[in-house]
Design a protein around this motif. Structure first.
Motif, PDB file in Angstrom:
ATOM      1  N   UNK A   5      30.061  22.392  -6.775  1.00 20.86           N
ATOM      2  CA  UNK A   5      29.374  22.668  -8.037  1.00 20.86           C
ATOM      3  C   UNK A   5      29.014  21.376  -8.754  1.00 20.86           C
ATOM      4  N   UNK A   6      27.818  21.347  -9.290  1.00 21.91           N
ATOM      5  CA  UNK A   6      27.399  20.298 -10.213  1.00 21.91           C
ATOM      6  C   UNK A   6      27.208  20.985 -11.562  1.00 21.91           C
ATOM      7  N   UNK A   7      27.869  20.456 -12.595  1.00 25.76           N
ATOM      8  CA  UNK A   7      27.726  21.007 -13.939  1.00 25.76           C
ATOM      9  C   UNK A   7      27.103  19.932 -14.832  1.00 25.76           C
ATOM     10  N   UNK A  36      14.472  22.640  -3.988  1.00 27.26           N
ATOM     11  CA  UNK A  36      15.229  21.754  -3.117  1.00 27.26           C
ATOM     12  C   UNK A  36      16.144  22.591  -2.212  1.00 27.26           C
ATOM     13  N   UNK A  37      16.036  22.426  -0.892  1.00 31.89           N
ATOM     14  CA  UNK A  37      16.841  23.246   0.018  1.00 31.89           C
ATOM     15  C   UNK A  37      18.346  22.956  -0.047  1.00 31.89           C
ATOM     16  N   UNK A  38      18.763  21.836  -0.639  1.00 31.75           N
ATOM     17  CA  UNK A  38      20.182  21.528  -0.765  1.00 31.75           C
ATOM     18  C   UNK A  38      20.841  22.225  -1.939  1.00 31.75           C
ATOM     19  N   UNK A  39      20.044  22.890  -2.776  1.00 31.88           N
ATOM     20  CA  UNK A  39      20.566  23.610  -3.935  1.00 31.88           C
ATOM     21  C   UNK A  39      20.644  25.088  -3.588  1.00 31.88           C
ATOM     22  N   UNK A  68      27.984  17.382  -2.184  1.00 31.91           N
ATOM     23  CA  UNK A  68      28.013  16.571  -3.409  1.00 31.91           C
ATOM     24  C   UNK A  68      27.611  15.123  -3.157  1.00 31.91           C
ATOM     25  N   UNK A  69      27.989  14.571  -2.006  1.00 34.62           N
ATOM     26  CA  UNK A  69      27.584  13.196  -1.706  1.00 34.62           C
ATOM     27  C   UNK A  69      26.069  13.100  -1.539  1.00 34.62           C
ATOM     28  N   UNK A  70      25.485  14.088  -0.881  1.00 30.71           N
ATOM     29  CA  UNK A  70      24.026  14.112  -0.731  1.00 30.71           C
ATOM     30  C   UNK A  70      23.348  14.281  -2.093  1.00 30.71           C
ATOM     31  N   UNK A  71      23.927  15.128  -2.956  1.00 35.82           N
ATOM     32  CA  UNK A  71      23.386  15.297  -4.301  1.00 35.82           C
ATOM     33  C   UNK A  71      23.426  13.974  -5.052  1.00 35.82           C
ATOM     34  N   UNK A  72      24.539  13.259  -4.931  1.00 33.62           N
ATOM     35  CA  UNK A  72      24.723  11.990  -5.640  1.00 33.62           C
ATOM     36  C   UNK A  72      23.681  10.951  -5.202  1.00 33.62           C
ATOM     37  N   UNK A  80      18.042  12.530  -4.846  1.00 32.85           N
ATOM     38  CA  UNK A  80      16.957  11.557  -4.820  1.00 32.85           C
ATOM     39  C   UNK A  80      15.595  12.243  -4.719  1.00 32.85           C
ATOM     40  N   UNK A  81      15.554  13.525  -5.013  1.00 33.37           N
ATOM     41  CA  UNK A  81      14.344  14.347  -4.880  1.00 33.37           C
ATOM     42  C   UNK A  81      13.315  13.930  -5.928  1.00 33.37           C
ATOM     43  N   UNK A  82      12.140  13.441  -5.514  1.00 34.13           N
ATOM     44  CA  UNK A  82      11.146  12.985  -6.489  1.00 34.13           C
ATOM     45  C   UNK A  82      10.652  14.085  -7.427  1.00 34.13           C
ATOM     46  N   UNK A  83      10.595  15.320  -6.956  1.00 33.81           N
ATOM     47  CA  UNK A  83      10.164  16.431  -7.824  1.00 33.81           C
ATOM     48  C   UNK A  83      11.168  16.610  -8.963  1.00 33.81           C
TER      49      UNK A  83
END
Length: 115
Positions: A5-7, A36-39, A68-72, A80-83
């Motif tokens: 989870x990211x809050x 984003x497919x990671x969400x 979470x590491x990929x999100x970071x 790092x998603x430009x959108x």
């Protein structure tokens, strides 16, 4: 498998129209994050009432992610998603600051592992 989870906790610019903000959230914010497919899941909330105690924030987002590491993204955040990064900059300019008063919200980001 335990969820990740990211809050995000924050306030929006004082005097903002909450109906306008809700419309913006549904029409602009959700699509930007959910593309984003990671969400796995993303939702925004506004505190209705403090029943016991009081938090510093009135708004929070809950985002379940694959990793979470990929999100970071080595400190770039949001995979790092430009959108999403472009959307976040536009969000801060519109809702997260008031140049006339110098007000600026903190946006706290917390990572959590489901137990």
């Amino acid at each position: 498998m335990a969820r990740k989870l990211v809050m995000l906790t924050y306030n929006i610019r004082p005097g903002s129209d909450l109906t306008e903000y809700a419309d913006f959230t549904r029409s602009v914010d959700y699509p930007a994050f959910r593309q984003n497919p990671g969400i796995q899941d993303y939702a925004n909330f506004v505190v209705r009432e403090n029943v016991r105690g009081e938090e510093w924030f009135r708004h929070f987002d809950l985002m379940f992610v694959d990793d979470l590491d990929a999100f970071h993204a080595e400190g770039k955040l949001h995979f790092g998603d430009p959108v999403i990064l472009e959307h976040a900059a536009r969000w801060r300019a519109r809702w997260g600051q008031d140049e006339s008063t110098g007000w600026r919200t903190d946006v706290n980001i917390t990572y959590a592992d489901e137990i």
